[in-house]
Motif scaffolding. Structure first.
Motif, PDB file in Angstrom:
ATOM      1  N   LEU A  25      49.178  47.279  42.926  1.00 54.91           N
ATOM      2  CA  LEU A  25      48.112  47.122  41.939  1.00 54.91           C
ATOM      3  C   LEU A  25      48.435  47.752  40.597  1.00 54.91           C
ATOM      4  O   LEU A  25      47.690  47.559  39.640  1.00 54.91           O
ATOM      5  N   SER A  26      49.508  48.518  40.525  1.00 54.24           N
ATOM      6  CA  SER A  26      49.826  49.244  39.298  1.00 54.24           C
ATOM      7  C   SER A  26      49.910  48.290  38.117  1.00 54.24           C
ATOM      8  O   SER A  26      50.531  47.235  38.201  1.00 54.24           O
ATOM      9  N   GLY A  27      49.268  48.682  37.034  1.00 50.79           N
ATOM     10  CA  GLY A  27      49.292  47.882  35.822  1.00 50.79           C
ATOM     11  C   GLY A  27      47.974  47.946  35.093  1.00 50.79           C
ATOM     12  O   GLY A  27      47.098  48.753  35.406  1.00 50.79           O
ATOM     13  N   THR A  28      47.835  47.077  34.101  1.00 54.25           N
ATOM     14  CA  THR A  28      46.646  47.056  33.259  1.00 54.25           C
ATOM     15  C   THR A  28      45.841  45.810  33.585  1.00 54.25           C
ATOM     16  O   THR A  28      46.382  44.704  33.638  1.00 54.25           O
ATOM     17  N   TRP A  29      44.537  45.993  33.759  1.00 58.16           N
ATOM     18  CA  TRP A  29      43.648  44.927  34.221  1.00 58.16           C
ATOM     19  C   TRP A  29      42.424  44.801  33.321  1.00 58.16           C
ATOM     20  O   TRP A  29      41.853  45.805  32.913  1.00 58.16           O
ATOM     21  N   GLN A  30      42.043  43.565  33.029  1.00 51.73           N
ATOM     22  CA  GLN A  30      40.813  43.285  32.280  1.00 51.73           C
ATOM     23  C   GLN A  30      39.691  43.110  33.290  1.00 51.73           C
ATOM     24  O   GLN A  30      39.731  42.231  34.141  1.00 51.73           O
ATOM     25  N   GLN A  31      38.692  43.960  33.198  1.00 49.74           N
ATOM     26  CA  GLN A  31      37.524  43.895  34.081  1.00 49.74           C
ATOM     27  C   GLN A  31      36.563  42.844  33.523  1.00 49.74           C
ATOM     28  O   GLN A  31      36.232  42.866  32.341  1.00 49.74           O
ATOM     29  N   ILE A  32      36.115  41.924  34.376  1.00 53.44           N
ATOM     30  CA  ILE A  32      35.218  40.844  33.968  1.00 53.44           C
ATOM     31  C   ILE A  32      33.835  41.115  34.559  1.00 53.44           C
ATOM     32  O   ILE A  32      33.699  41.364  35.760  1.00 53.44           O
ATOM     33  N   LYS A  35      28.124  39.352  36.133  1.00 49.39           N
ATOM     34  CA  LYS A  35      26.863  38.687  35.777  1.00 49.39           C
ATOM     35  C   LYS A  35      27.018  37.749  34.580  1.00 49.39           C
ATOM     36  O   LYS A  35      26.464  36.670  34.559  1.00 49.39           O
ATOM     37  N   THR A  36      27.802  38.168  33.571  1.00 52.26           N
ATOM     38  CA  THR A  36      27.917  37.376  32.339  1.00 52.26           C
ATOM     39  C   THR A  36      29.236  36.624  32.227  1.00 52.26           C
ATOM     40  O   THR A  36      29.336  35.688  31.437  1.00 52.26           O
ATOM     41  N   GLY A  37      30.253  37.058  32.958  1.00 57.72           N
ATOM     42  CA  GLY A  37      31.568  36.434  32.857  1.00 57.72           C
ATOM     43  C   GLY A  37      32.374  36.896  31.657  1.00 57.72           C
ATOM     44  O   GLY A  37      33.473  36.419  31.420  1.00 57.72           O
ATOM     45  N   SER A  38      31.857  37.845  30.889  1.00 59.42           N
ATOM     46  CA  SER A  38      32.575  38.329  29.710  1.00 59.42           C
ATOM     47  C   SER A  38      33.380  39.591  30.050  1.00 59.42           C
ATOM     48  O   SER A  38      33.048  40.320  30.979  1.00 59.42           O
ATOM     49  N   PRO A  39      34.452  39.854  29.286  1.00 61.76           N
ATOM     50  CA  PRO A  39      35.263  41.058  29.521  1.00 61.76           C
ATOM     51  C   PRO A  39      34.437  42.321  29.286  1.00 61.76           C
ATOM     52  O   PRO A  39      33.629  42.373  28.362  1.00 61.76           O
ATOM     53  N   LYS A  40      34.633  43.320  30.145  1.00 59.78           N
ATOM     54  CA  LYS A  40      33.902  44.581  30.034  1.00 59.78           C
ATOM     55  C   LYS A  40      34.773  45.741  29.572  1.00 59.78           C
ATOM     56  O   LYS A  40      34.417  46.458  28.658  1.00 59.78           O
ATOM     57  N   ALA A  41      35.884  45.935  30.270  1.00 59.30           N
ATOM     58  CA  ALA A  41      36.738  47.084  29.981  1.00 59.30           C
ATOM     59  C   ALA A  41      38.152  46.771  30.431  1.00 59.30           C
ATOM     60  O   ALA A  41      38.391  45.819  31.173  1.00 59.30           O
ATOM     61  N   ASN A 143      30.963  41.296  44.153  1.00 60.16           N
ATOM     62  CA  ASN A 143      32.358  41.095  43.759  1.00 60.16           C
ATOM     63  C   ASN A 143      32.486  41.122  42.250  1.00 60.16           C
ATOM     64  O   ASN A 143      31.582  40.710  41.535  1.00 60.16           O
ATOM     65  N   GLN A 144      33.643  41.572  41.811  1.00 56.57           N
ATOM     66  CA  GLN A 144      33.982  41.538  40.403  1.00 56.57           C
ATOM     67  C   GLN A 144      35.457  41.159  40.302  1.00 56.57           C
ATOM     68  O   GLN A 144      36.267  41.614  41.111  1.00 56.57           O
ATOM     69  N   THR A 145      35.793  40.340  39.331  1.00 53.65           N
ATOM     70  CA  THR A 145      37.175  39.897  39.146  1.00 53.65           C
ATOM     71  C   THR A 145      37.844  40.723  38.041  1.00 53.65           C
ATOM     72  O   THR A 145      37.233  40.980  37.013  1.00 53.65           O
ATOM     73  N   TRP A 146      39.065  41.097  38.297  1.00 54.46           N
ATOM     74  CA  TRP A 146      39.892  41.764  37.296  1.00 54.46           C
ATOM     75  C   TRP A 146      41.136  40.900  37.101  1.00 54.46           C
ATOM     76  O   TRP A 146      41.703  40.387  38.056  1.00 54.46           O
ATOM     77  N   ILE A 147      41.572  40.750  35.851  1.00 54.12           N
ATOM     78  CA  ILE A 147      42.721  39.903  35.528  1.00 54.12           C
ATOM     79  C   ILE A 147      43.833  40.777  34.952  1.00 54.12           C
ATOM     80  O   ILE A 147      43.612  41.572  34.027  1.00 54.12           O
ATOM     81  N   ARG A 148      45.038  40.612  35.506  1.00 57.68           N
ATOM     82  CA  ARG A 148      46.187  41.408  35.040  1.00 57.68           C
ATOM     83  C   ARG A 148      46.527  41.016  33.602  1.00 57.68           C
ATOM     84  O   ARG A 148      46.617  39.833  33.289  1.00 57.68           O
TER      85      ARG A 148
END
Length: 150
Positions: A25-32, A35-41, A143-148
């Motif tokens: 899992l090591s790396g940088t991830w965009q938290q989505i 509820k809104t589908g927009s990037p959070k952190a 559930n929440q999706t994170w994108i590398r």
């Protein structure tokens, strides 16, 4: 000849799937936001010396109509009144051998001030993580999706 070709393809497939399972899992991830589908952190995940994974907030993504909170004022100790930027929001995730799953972690929601049990599943491509946060029973979580991004 056909048998050798089939055996070769089978071994190649096993090698490829084994390398995907070996990803960490090591790396940088965009938290989505689920509820809104927009990037959070943006979260930086690193592997600790004990083999578990930890995630830290390295950037809060600006969203229209939302002023990000800077301090975790509803959070329990040791997070109480700590800055959200730089906060260790994920800890203790352990890889489940032979799978793309990671379990036995804890995640804090700095906006709600709650700590949840956490597990994650890494996609076969290694580009998406699905975080499952729950209290007690996984079936009652979200559930929440994170994108590398690295």
């Amino acid at each position: 000849m056909k048998l050798n070709l089939k055996l070769g393809l089978l071994l190649l497939g096993a090698a490829i799937s084994g390398s995907v399972l070996a990803q960490d899992l090591s790396g940088t991830w965009q938290q989505i936001d689920d509820k809104t589908g927009s990037p959070k952190a943006v979260i930086a995940i690193s592997k600790e010396s004990n083999g578990t994974y930890t995630g830290q907030i390295v950037k809060i993504t600006p969203r229209p109509g939302y002023t990000p909170r800077e301090i975790c004022n509803k959070c329990p100790a040791p997070y109480t009144n700590k800055p959200i930027l730089g906060m260790e929001l994920l800890k203790g995730l352990k890889h489940v051998e032979g799978t793309n799953n990671y379990e036995h972690g804890r995640v804090i929601d700095p906006l709600a001030g709650k700590i949840y049990d956490a597990k994650m599943k890494l996609s076969a491509s290694g580009k998406r993580l699905t975080l499952r946060a729950y209290m007690g029973v996984s079936a009652l979580g979200r559930n929440q999706t994170w994108i590398r991004i690295d």
